[in-house]
Design a protein around this motif. Structure first.
Motif, mmCIF file in Angstrom:
data_model
loop_
_atom_site.group_PDB
_atom_site.id
_atom_site.type_symbol
_atom_site.label_atom_id
_atom_site.label_comp_id
_atom_site.label_asym_id
_atom_site.label_seq_id
_atom_site.Cartn_x
_atom_site.Cartn_y
_atom_site.Cartn_z
ATOM 1 N N LEU A 162 0.826 -1.197 0.000
ATOM 2 C CA LEU A 162 0.000 0.000 0.000
ATOM 3 C C LEU A 162 0.867 1.255 0.000
ATOM 4 N N PRO A 163 0.388 2.328 -0.637
ATOM 5 C CA PRO A 163 1.017 3.633 -0.432
ATOM 6 C C PRO A 163 0.571 4.186 0.916
ATOM 7 N N ALA A 207 -8.719 -0.251 0.130
ATOM 8 C CA ALA A 207 -7.584 -1.163 0.247
ATOM 9 C C ALA A 207 -8.023 -2.507 0.811
ATOM 10 N N ALA A 208 -8.864 -2.485 1.846
ATOM 11 C CA ALA A 208 -9.321 -3.727 2.466
ATOM 12 C C ALA A 208 -10.100 -4.583 1.467
ATOM 13 N N PHE A 209 -10.951 -3.946 0.682
ATOM 14 C CA PHE A 209 -11.715 -4.684 -0.330
ATOM 15 C C PHE A 209 -10.774 -5.380 -1.305
ATOM 16 N N HIS A 226 0.360 -4.795 -5.779
ATOM 17 C CA HIS A 226 0.168 -3.384 -5.470
ATOM 18 C C HIS A 226 -1.303 -3.085 -5.261
ATOM 19 N N ILE A 227 -1.570 -2.299 -4.221
ATOM 20 C CA ILE A 227 -2.923 -1.851 -3.891
ATOM 21 C C ILE A 227 -2.922 -0.332 -4.030
ATOM 22 N N PRO A 228 -3.186 0.198 -5.235
ATOM 23 C CA PRO A 228 -3.047 1.633 -5.472
ATOM 24 C C PRO A 228 -4.207 2.450 -4.937
#
Length: 318
Positions: A162-163, A207-209, A226-228
């Motif tokens: 995550l960013p 992000a959680a989804f 990656h979770i942008p």
């Protein structure tokens, strides 16, 4: 995924993942050190029958093993303070992996962008070179190598990167957590780094989804994902939206190297932020192409809505 355990369930990311799992009707164990915080989380989520709490120490594999009965996925969302990262991050991860190895669990480890070092791409893919130049970046890279080490024969791992993040559950461990909390309370706030350079932030419910979506795919393990976020936004625009939502006009003061160093005399974690300030002027932006191609759509709540909803949730929960 039949049953999950979230280690570090009361932290910012852990609480959002727990909420997402509960929404999906997945039997979930919320694991943490504080019974009070775990009880508060369960109450906030409406006391769902398929959510149980387990009090334990994530540094003790046996505590996790006893709490994770019948689980098939473990979300490793526990973290350590900045000033303890060098000494405690990898022992914590090894404890989690030891428990997962004993039980043969899939592990979803939540991590960030520090191992990449300075950005060399407009949008960093999962193949971006990992050449950290900071102590924390090097520690995080060693953490990744430990997770994917060949000694783990039964546990399967994926890393969700995550960013910087924000959201109703974000706490002081996130750069924006304390800033938005202060604005929501109508107090003077600090903003870490420059407020002029647009950076990437991800809304924690989004992000959680996406993390839970990836966790449900057998072929996602053994890889980085990656979770942008929803794009780039400057500190000035974040503050503008947050002030509008809160009705506050109190000042927000940017903190650079000197300000953080001074605060660090009384708050050690602030002193440790200094070496990561490069990310506020040379932001690493994550590509979501791999996720979109192999998992599904990127969920991206617009900043105007996400920040407004965060402020209102913080005001309701004060």
């Amino acid at each position: 995924m039949k049953k999950a355990i979230v280690v570090g369930a009361t932290g910012g990311t852990g609480a959002s993942i727990t909420e997402e799992l509960v929404k999906r009707g997945i039997r979930t164990v919320a694991f943490g050190r504080s019974r009070q915080k775990l009880e508060q989380l369960k109450t906030k989520l409406g006391q769902p029958e398929h959510l149980t709490i387990a009090v334990g120490d994530a540094f003790r594999p046996e505590d996790i093993v006893s709490a994770a009965e019948d689980a098939d996925v473990l979300f490793h969302a526990a973290n350590v303070p900045y000033h303890e990262m060098a000494n405690k991050l990898i022992p914590l991860g090894e404890s989690v992996m030891e428990a997962a190895e004993r039980l043969g669990l899939k592990v979803v480890a939540i991590d960030g962008i520090y191992p990449y070092g300075r950005s060399r791409m407009a949008r960093a893919t999962e193949e971006h070179p990992k050449q950290p130049h900071t102590k924390k970046g090097k520690t995080r890279l060693a953490f990744e190598k430990m997770l994917f080490d060949g000694r783990w024969k039964r546990a399967k791992v994926l890393i969700a990167r995550l960013p910087d993040y924000y959201g109703p559950t974000a706490n002081e461990a996130s750069y924006l957590g304390s800033t938005l909390k202060a604005i929501a309370a109508g107090k003077m706030a600090f903003f870490i780094g420059t407020m002029r350079v647009p950076r990437e932030f991800v809304y924690l419910p989004d992000a959680a989804f996406m993390i839970v979506e990836a966790a449900g795919r057998d072929d996602a393990y053994g890889q980085n994902w990656h979770i942008p976020g929803a794009g780039l936004i400057s500190g000035k625009d974040i503050v503008r939206i947050a002030r509008k939502a809160s009705g506050s006009s109190k000042p927000v003061i940017p903190l650079g190297k000197i300000g953080l160093s001074l605060l660090g005399m009384s708050v050690p974690v602030m002193k440790e932020v200094v070496e990561m300030l490069y990310l506020t002027v040379e932001p690493v932006v994550l590509s979501g192409d791999k996720y979109k191609r192999l998992i599904g759509p990127i969920r991206s709540t617009p900043f105007e809505q996400g920040i407004t909803d965060t402020i209102r949730a913080l005001q309701e929960n004060k």
